[in-house]
Every structure is written in C-alpha cells, then in structure tokens.
Design a protein around this motif. Structure first.
Motif, PDB file in Angstrom:
ATOM      1  N   MET A  64       1.010  -0.878   0.382  1.00 19.85           N
ATOM      2  CA  MET A  64      -0.203  -0.432  -0.215  1.00 19.85           C
ATOM      3  C   MET A  64       0.835   0.923   0.217  1.00 19.85           C
ATOM      4  O   MET A  64       0.443   2.544  -0.718  1.00 19.85           O
ATOM      5  CB  MET A  64      -0.800  -0.135   1.279  1.00 19.85           C
ATOM      6  CG  MET A  64      -2.051  -1.019   1.657  1.00 19.85           C
ATOM      7  SD  MET A  64      -3.385  -1.098   2.674  1.00 19.85           S
ATOM      8  CE  MET A  64      -3.767   0.396   2.648  1.00 19.85           C
ATOM      9  N   GLU A 115      -7.905  -3.070  -1.747  1.00 18.93           N
ATOM     10  CA  GLU A 115      -7.399  -1.894  -0.443  1.00 18.93           C
ATOM     11  C   GLU A 115      -6.346  -1.288  -1.336  1.00 18.93           C
ATOM     12  O   GLU A 115      -6.412  -0.266  -1.312  1.00 18.93           O
ATOM     13  CB  GLU A 115      -7.668  -2.060   1.008  1.00 18.93           C
ATOM     14  CG  GLU A 115      -9.170  -1.891   1.248  1.00 18.93           C
ATOM     15  CD  GLU A 115      -8.540  -2.919   2.970  1.00 18.93           C
ATOM     16  OE1 GLU A 115      -7.506  -2.128   3.796  1.00 18.93           O
ATOM     17  OE2 GLU A 115      -9.129  -3.541   4.001  1.00 18.93           O
ATOM     18  N   VAL A 116      -6.108  -1.598  -1.584  1.00 19.98           N
ATOM     19  CA  VAL A 116      -4.490  -1.861  -2.381  1.00 19.98           C
ATOM     20  C   VAL A 116      -5.178  -0.254  -3.444  1.00 19.98           C
ATOM     21  O   VAL A 116      -4.703   0.398  -4.367  1.00 19.98           O
ATOM     22  CB  VAL A 116      -3.385  -2.380  -2.861  1.00 19.98           C
ATOM     23  CG1 VAL A 116      -2.062  -1.484  -3.593  1.00 19.98           C
ATOM     24  CG2 VAL A 116      -3.140  -2.948  -1.855  1.00 19.98           C
ATOM     25  N   ILE A 118      -6.379   2.674  -3.181  1.00 13.14           N
ATOM     26  CA  ILE A 118      -5.854   4.057  -3.738  1.00 13.14           C
ATOM     27  C   ILE A 118      -5.429   5.076  -4.637  1.00 13.14           C
ATOM     28  O   ILE A 118      -5.459   5.889  -4.109  1.00 13.14           O
ATOM     29  CB  ILE A 118      -4.178   3.725  -2.742  1.00 13.14           C
ATOM     30  CG1 ILE A 118      -4.395   2.983  -1.577  1.00 13.14           C
ATOM     31  CG2 ILE A 118      -3.367   4.902  -2.477  1.00 13.14           C
ATOM     32  CD1 ILE A 118      -2.949   2.321  -0.970  1.00 13.14           C
TER      33      ILE A 118
END
Length: 925
Positions: free
Chosen positions: A291, A337-338, A341
């Motif tokens: 991340m 979730e990455v 971003i």
C-alpha cells in the motif's frame, strides 16, 4: 467556576474519572473537570500538576489542559505572562525522560509549538529550541520541530494571514539550521528506528508547508535515506511508512511547483526504480508496504498528470505516461484496498480528458482505462464460497459502490457500449464461474443507463438471458441481474413489446425474499422511465402496492415503488385518477389510523412506527402530478380532504415526538403542494392546529409548514390576515426558545425555519409583512443570527435580509412600490450600520469561508440601495475590528483595511465581494 479549586480536589476528580466504576460519578467528574478547563484558574492548576507529577492520568490531564488553553484561550493571558509560560513549558519538557508517556510528551510539545506560533515576541523559537534541547532531549525536540510547521495552518489558533506569513518566512530562514540538525541526527542515530521515524516525520512536516524548498532537496541526505528505506523491502514498518509519507509530501510539493525539471526527472527515476521493491512486498505478502508503494506511485502520477495530458500529442506520449502502467500494476494487486488508493488519480484523469474533449488524447488513454476496468471487475468478485448476498455497510460492499461510481466517471474514455459488450463477451466464455459472472454483471449495471436505447445487438440478449436465469443460479448473480434489468429502463422504454414479460418477471422476483428489494428498485426505475407505457398495467401495480408488506423489502424500496406508481398515476385518464389515488392512499392511511385509535406503542422501523406511513403518503403526494385544466377540480383534492381528519388526529397524538412530527409536517407539506390552492378549505383548521401545537411544543417543522402555507396562499387576499395572525402566534414561543442562553446556537433548525417563513412573507405579501408589529423583534433576532455558524440557518438569515432589502427596489408594475420603498428605506436607515457591522464581524471572526457568498449577496443588495451609506457603515465597522490577535501580532494593517474597503465599495457583483471577504477574513484566521 468562580473560585480557584483546591489541587487535591482536582486530583480526586481525575482519579474518579479514570478509576471510579460508578458511571454517574464519572460523568460528574468529567463535567467538573471540563468546567475547570474552561476557567482561567486551569493555567495555574495544570502547571502545578505537571510539576508534581503524581501519576500518569493527572499528568495527561494537565498536559492536555495546557495545550487546549494555549490553543483556544490564549487571549486570557496578559502578554507579560507569555515568557513565564514559555519558560515553564520548556522546563517541563526538559524533565521528559524515557519513562515519560509519549501522549504526555506530544501534548506538551504541541502546547509549546502553539505558544511559539502565537507569541510574536519570541523571535527565533526554532534556533532557541535546538540550542536548548539539541544535546540530550532529541526525541522531544524532533517532536516540537515536527508539530511546529503542522500547526501553522491550524484553524483553531486563528493566527491571521500576516502572522502566518511571518512564521513561514522565519521557518524558511531557519530551514538551513534544521536541515543540518536532521543530518547530524541521522549520522548519529545508528539503528535507532524511533529516531529515524522522527527525523523523516520532521522533514515531511517542513516540506509540506514548503519551509524547506525544492531547491534544498536534490542532494538532501534525508531524501536519500527515504529512498534507501523504500528500496529495502526488509525495512522496519514504521520507518517504511514514515519514508512513504515523506516522499508523498515531496511529490505533492512538486505538483504545486512544476518548474523544477531536473528534480522532476530525479524523483521520477527514483520512484520508478521502486517497482522491484513493490513486487518483493507482494511476494512476501507484506500488504502494508504494498500500500505504501501504491501511494507513492499514485502520488507521482498525480503530480505529473497535467504534464502527461498536456504534453502528449496524437503521435507521441509524454515520457511520464509509463507511471500509469506501474499504478495499474498496483490496481492488479490481489487486495482491493491497494487498488482503492488509486481511485482519485483516475477521477482526475477523467476530468482532465473530459475538459480537453480531444479524441486523439482519449484514444491514447483508452488502453489504460480498459485495463483499469478489467482489474476492477476482478476486484468486485465475491469469494467463491460466499453464500447469499453481500450485507449493506460491510467494507467490501462499500468498495463495490465506489467502483461503480468510478466506472461511471471514466467509462466515456472507452465507451459505454464497448464496456458493456466486453463484459457480456466475458460471460460467454466456457467454464465461467458464478462469482466472475456476477462481477461482470455488476460492471454492466454501472454503465447500463449510458447504453443507447436503440442498441439491438447485445442488450436484447442480456435481457433474454436475465429473464430465463435458472432457479439454480447463485442468488447473488440473480440479484445483480435484476438490478441490471432496472438500469436498462431507458432501453425498455424504447422496446415496450418486452415490458409485460419483464413486469411479470419482476413480480415473481418480488415474491422471492432475497430478490424482493432488487425487484422493487428495478420496478421503480422502469415505472419512472416508462410512464406512458405503464398506465395499462396500473391495476397490476395497485395489487403490488396493496401487498407491499407481504414482500421482504426495505421501507426505502417500498417508498421507491410508491414513487414510481405515483408518477404513472399522474399520466392516467383524469376520470380514473381520483379512485386510484384513493386506493393507494388508504392502503397507508388505514394502518396509521389503527396505530392512533388503538394507542399502539411506537417501535422505530416497524409497521407500528407512524413515520413509515407518513413517508409513504408523502411519496404519493409528492410524485402524483396530473395535468389540471383551469377551473377543474384537482382529482387528488377529494382524497386529501377525506384523509385530513386522520392526519389531524396524528398531529395531536404524536405532538410530543419531534421525529414523528417532522415527518407528519413533511407529509402535509406535499399534500398541500399536490393540490395547491384547492386545499384552501383546509387552511384555517390546519393553521389553528399547528399554532396551538407550537405553543406547547416548539418543533421548528411547524414553522416550515407555515412557510409552505404562506407560499401557496400568501397572494390570496382572503388569506393574508389569517397568515399574519399565524406569524404573530409563532413569534412569542420562538423568541422564548432563541433568547435562552446559547439559544441561537442550540436551535439552528428553529432559526432556519423562522427565516424561511419570513422570507416567504416578503415574497408573497411584502407590504403587510413590513408593517407587521412583529417585524422589529424579527429584525433584532436576524441581526444577532448573522454570526451563527450553522450553514442552513445562516443561509436562511442572509436570504431573509436579501429579500427584505430587495423588496424596496423599484418595480414599476407594482402599485405598492412606493409604500414598500419607504418602509424598506426607513428600516435600512435605522439598522444599516448594525447590519453591516454584524456582517463584517461574522465574516472575519465567525463564519466558514464557504458561507461568505451569502453574506456577499446581502452587502450587494445594500450597495444597490445606497452605496454611499454602505461605504460609511463599512468604514465604521472596520474601525471596530481588533487590530492585534491574542499573541500581539497585527491582524490587519491600515493599508489592508483601506484596500478591503476599496474592493468592497467598488464591487459590481456578489462574486467580487465574496472574493474580497474571503481574502480579508484570512487576516483574522
């Protein structure tokens, strides 16, 4: 708190707050300690507690108190006490050791930083602190040097633009010393990860406000260290994150100063070299580091975005476009979730391309967006072993909503039809899994409304496939397919031959518990889009409405269905509307009447909640809009007359429950709007009832309903006196509420609705309102409410003033113009100075900058009326503003005051005044 408390009493209160198991005692202690913190005695108490260091809790309370006092109540201290306060804080920090709790250290460091920023007599705090603590208190010193630049833009400090510029200039002058200090710290810190983190955080802080300039960066040892940390996939997580923050701050700074070509290339090359480190983080399943790399690549792409778009031609792309490949590699990471971003980058890219509107440019970026959508489709796949549907509110469901919004935003780059077709083709592949099918259908759902209704190649096959889905198909696939069918409503409107089959299919789905909500949403969309085709199906829809509570759907979905059916109702033949309207209304009114007659206990969210029935009725009234010939009876009027007694009983029954009364008034509002002036026979009983109820319970919704009545009937001569009497009856209880301590602040809804009501009077019966006995009281209240920092309430006050002043402007067609002009001129002459002073005071000291456009509208109206008088009032208002802030710094110079006065008095429109107000307000914030 009138007297200084005994220190032991304070310790006892802190002990009770943290350790007493009795919650009521805890609450008492909390209230008492809050009162202490607000008092002037807390300065000395906090200082003494920090000296004694009896226990962790009391030290934390003292440190937090000291910080909050400096932040919010610095004006309490005389300037001669500033030095002793500084010395005391320096002494407290000097006693920090390894055993001191980090939370206490942070509060003390913030307190000292906030003091340094406000204390204009402290000329060189950075150099003084480095000299004071540079040897043996490295941790606290780094913390102070970190928070000092961070606090420069703190809203609560209200430093003012002049002081802020002065500070940033002084920090810039001290930056060389800070860079050398950080270099020394890095050289001497060895493997101390905590010091490494603090060094990186400190450098980030100084870069973020550009106290350290880009010219100082290219050979900087801290930046080199950050790159070394990031290049090593085995770096400690905390240091890795701090290095990421540092590099992202630098890239943001680069975007704001995009003339540093050599540094640009250096950073671009350095970041691109981190690709291997990203792959290693993926291989080692270190998601936090993955991340971090994604943040850096995305930040680099955003900092170069305008150059990539502007610097690319049809034949050659800008060299930095390759960063998009690296960002897409991150989007391909197995964890959604990455990917998330990167979303803001794609929004910005779509905005840039939309503004350019260049086909060659769009073609250049098309392959990147195609890859993006493919990856997002994979991320939207549920787990293969997932049973049932996704729960609303869970993280993955929220992510999918964001994906849908993003796809809608970027799909024009690849073309909605192309995207839809591509997803459909993926469904045709052999051995396709249920979860990949569902994800493809989900993406198709996002773009379906953009498909041309004339499309006849793919959509018919999709519709046919949905209508013949086997019962054995996974429920999530069926659910998404039903929603997709609803999104194709505009296509269905152009292909009415498919309508009956689709309606039968949706009716069947409504009876399936897990599909019912999706079917209701789809049915609402189709009703809204196919109104003319749906009238022949009205009896079937009526049966659905009568059976609503047998379906497993949310009340929101039920309201949506009622909206769709009501839209169709308005398109039916006039002689059928009344009976149909009566039927669907009484389906809602009968249960409501049952609750009232049987005194059923209200359970929120269930059928025993009257709000549920009010909301459903409101939806019917709001969306039923049949055409009515002049002189004809509105077909809904007899229905509303018939159900009025039940609504009246509901008002009496639930008068003490503000939640229920707000929904009841909303329902009545739409009932009145539905039939307009043909509800006149209900006006008198309705006004009498809400006036009577408002005397007992000051629910502001009654004021709002009153404003609707004024809007509908204010131009009817026979209704004017009754409405003025209503206003008179409202004023006394309203003022009783608003004149309490903090009454305006505690009751913004009442302020909002009161001045909406008054604005309606000005619009519908200005002369009668301007002559009303209640007007002086209303004006006094409005003048006080100028400083209220509640968006809606303040907007209503400003709208009231605009309408008031505007009502005195010349309108030749209005016979009462001269009377109005005389009345308004008299009011402005009498209260203009107070109004202008309050508006300026509110603008610089009270209101958020986004609220100043409403203030500007009022000032502009005043200018149109009497520019010379406004000029003088403004001059007087400016002279009453404080010339220094709490730390002794100049707020606004005489030149700045004169410039602002000139800008305002020469302004020709509200936009110019808004711009001037915002610039001037920064001098005090």
């Amino acid at each position: 708190m009138d007297t200084p408390p005994c220190l032991d009493t304070v310790y006892q209160a802190v002990f009770t707050l943290y350790h007493n198991p009795d919650t009521s005692e805890k609450e008492k202690a909390s209230y008492w300690l809050q009162a202490l913190q607000r008092s002037v005695y807390s300065w000395k108490v906090a200082d003494e507690m920090l000296r004694e260091k009896r226990d962790l809790e009391s030290c934390y309370f003292a440190a937090q108190t000291m910080r909050s006092k400096i932040q919010y109540s610095f004006l309490e201290l005389p300037q001669e006490a500033h030095i002793s306060l500084r010395d005391s804080l320096v002494e407290h920090i000097g006693q920090v050791n390894d055993a001191t709790n980090t939370v206490i250290v942070t509060q003390l460091c913030l307190a000292l930083a906030d003091l340094a920023l406000q204390m204009s007599s402290w000329q060189s705090p950075v150099l003084d602190l480095i000299n004071q603590f540079g040897g043996k208190h490295l941790g606290p010193l780094l913390e102070i040097l970190t928070v000092l630049p961070e606090e420069v833009n703190s809203r609560s400090l209200r430093l003012g633009a002049n002081r802020r510029n002065e500070i940033i200039l002084s920090l810039g002058m001290a930056s060389g010393t800070v860079i050398q200090f950080l270099k020394s710290c890095l050289s001497n810190s060895g493997d101390n990860t905590q010091i490494h983190i603090k060094i990186l955080r400190c450098f980030t802080s100084w870069i973020s406000i550009q106290a350290i300039t880009l010219a100082d960066v290219s050979e900087n040892i801290v930046i080199a260290h950050a790159f070394n940390v990031l290049a090593n996939h085995q770096s400690t997580p905390g240091v890795h994150e701090a290095a990421t923050d540092c590099l992202c701050a630098l890239l943001q700074c680069l975007e704001d100063n995009n003339n540093q070509q050599s540094l640009e290339l250096q950073l671009f090359t350095g970041v691109m070299a981190l690709e291997e480190s990203f792959h290693l983080s993926v291989a080692h399943e270190d998601q936090d580091k993955s991340m971090n790399y994604c943040r850096i690549f995305t930040e680099l792409a955003e900092s170069f975005l305008e150059k990539i778009v502007n610097g690319s031609t049809a034949n050659e792309a800008h060299y930095a476009i390759k960063i998009l490949n690296l960002v897409l590699t991150c989007v391909g990471h197995h964890d959604y979730e990455v990917a998330e971003i990167t979303f803001n980058l794609w929004y910005r890219l779509s905005e840039e391309l939309y503004q350019k509107n260049s086909e060659p440019l769009i073609s250049m970026f098309k392959p990147y967006v195609e890859r993006l959508i493919e990856s997002l489709c994979r991320h939207c796949e549920m787990e293969p072993d997932h049973e049932g549907l996704l729960e609303d509110g869970e993280d993955f469901a929220d992510f999918r909503v964001k994906v849908s919004e993003l796809i809608k935003d970027v799909v024009f780059i690849v073309g909605s039809s192309n995207c839809f077709r591509q997803m459909f083709l993926s469904l045709q592949q052999t051995n396709v899994t249920w979860h990949s099918s569902e994800a493809a259908l989900f993406v198709m759902q996002a773009v379906a409304k953009n498909i041309l209704p004339e499309e006849n190649e793919v959509v018919p096959k999709v519709v046919e496939a949905i209508l013949h889905l086997p019962e054995t198909t996974h429920i999530a696939v069926r659910y998404t397919s039903v929603l997709l069918l609803g999104e194709l409503c505009e296509w269905i409107e152009k292909h009415p031959q498919s309508l009956e089959t689709i309606l039968n299919f949706l009716l069947y789905c409504l009876q399936q518990p897990q599909l019912a909500s999706a079917a209701a949403i789809a049915l609402q969309n189709i009703c809204s889009a196919c109104q003319d085709h749906m009238t022949v199906h009205f009896n079937g829809l009526l049966q659905i409405i009568q059976s609503l509570d047998t379906f497993r759907i949310t009340n929101e979905a039920a309201i949506g269905l009622l909206k769709g059916v009501s839209l169709i109702l308005g398109r039916m033949p006039g002689d059928q509307i009344q009976q149909a309207m009566k039927q669907i209304c009484w389906v809602q009114v009968n249960p409501l009447n049952h609750l009232i007659e049987n005194d059923v206990k209200t359970e929120r969210g269930t059928n025993s909640d009257p709000v549920l029935w009010f909301d459903r009725l409101a939806a019917i009234f709001r969306h039923t809009k049949p055409p009515v010939d002049n002189g004809a009876v509105h077909p809904c009027q007899p229905v509303i007359t018939e159900i009025w007694p039940v609504l009246s009983k509901a008002c009496n029954k639930y008068q003490g429950d503000i939640r229920v009364m707000e929904r009841c008034c909303r329902c009545l509002r739409f009932a009145v709007r539905c039939v307009g002036k043909q509800s006149a026979h209900l006006l008198e009983p309705l006004v009498q009832q809400i006036v009577m109820l408002y005397q007992v319970n000051q629910h502001s919704c009654f004021l709002y309903l009153g404003s609707i009545l004024v809007d509908e009937y204010g131009s009817e001569p026979g209704c004017v006196q009754g409405l003025l009497d209503m206003l008179q009856a409202f004023i006394a209880p309203t003022m009783r509420v608003l004149q309490e301590t903090n009454g305006l602040k505690n009751h913004p809804d009442t302020v909002d609705d009161l001045f909406r009501l008054c604005a309606r009077f000005l619009q519908r019966m200005p002369v009668q309102f301007l002559q009303a006995a209640t007007l002086p009281c209303i004006l006094d209240c409005a003048l006080l409410a100028c400083t209220l920092d509640h968006r809606d309430a303040n907007a209503s006050v400003m709208k009231f003033f605009c309408d008031l002043i505007h009502s005195g402007r010349h309108r030749p067609e209005d016979e009462a113009y001269e009377v109005r002009q005389t009345l308004v001129k008299s009011l402005i002459s009498e209260r203009g100075q107070v109004l202008v002073s309050n508006l300026i005071h509110a603008s610089v000291l009270c209101l958020h900058s986004y609220m100043l456009s409403d203030v500007a509208d009022v000032i502009m109206e005043l200018m149109y009326t009497d520019r010379a008088a406004v000029s003088q009032w403004l001059q007087n208002a400016l002279q009453s503003l404080p010339t220094q802030n709490s730390g002794g710094s100049v707020t606004a110079t005489q030149t700045q005051l004169a410039d602002f006065h000139q800008l305002l008095t020469r302004a020709e429109d509200s936009k110019a005044i808004t711009h001037a107000l915002r610039g001037f307000a920064r001098l005090y914030r």
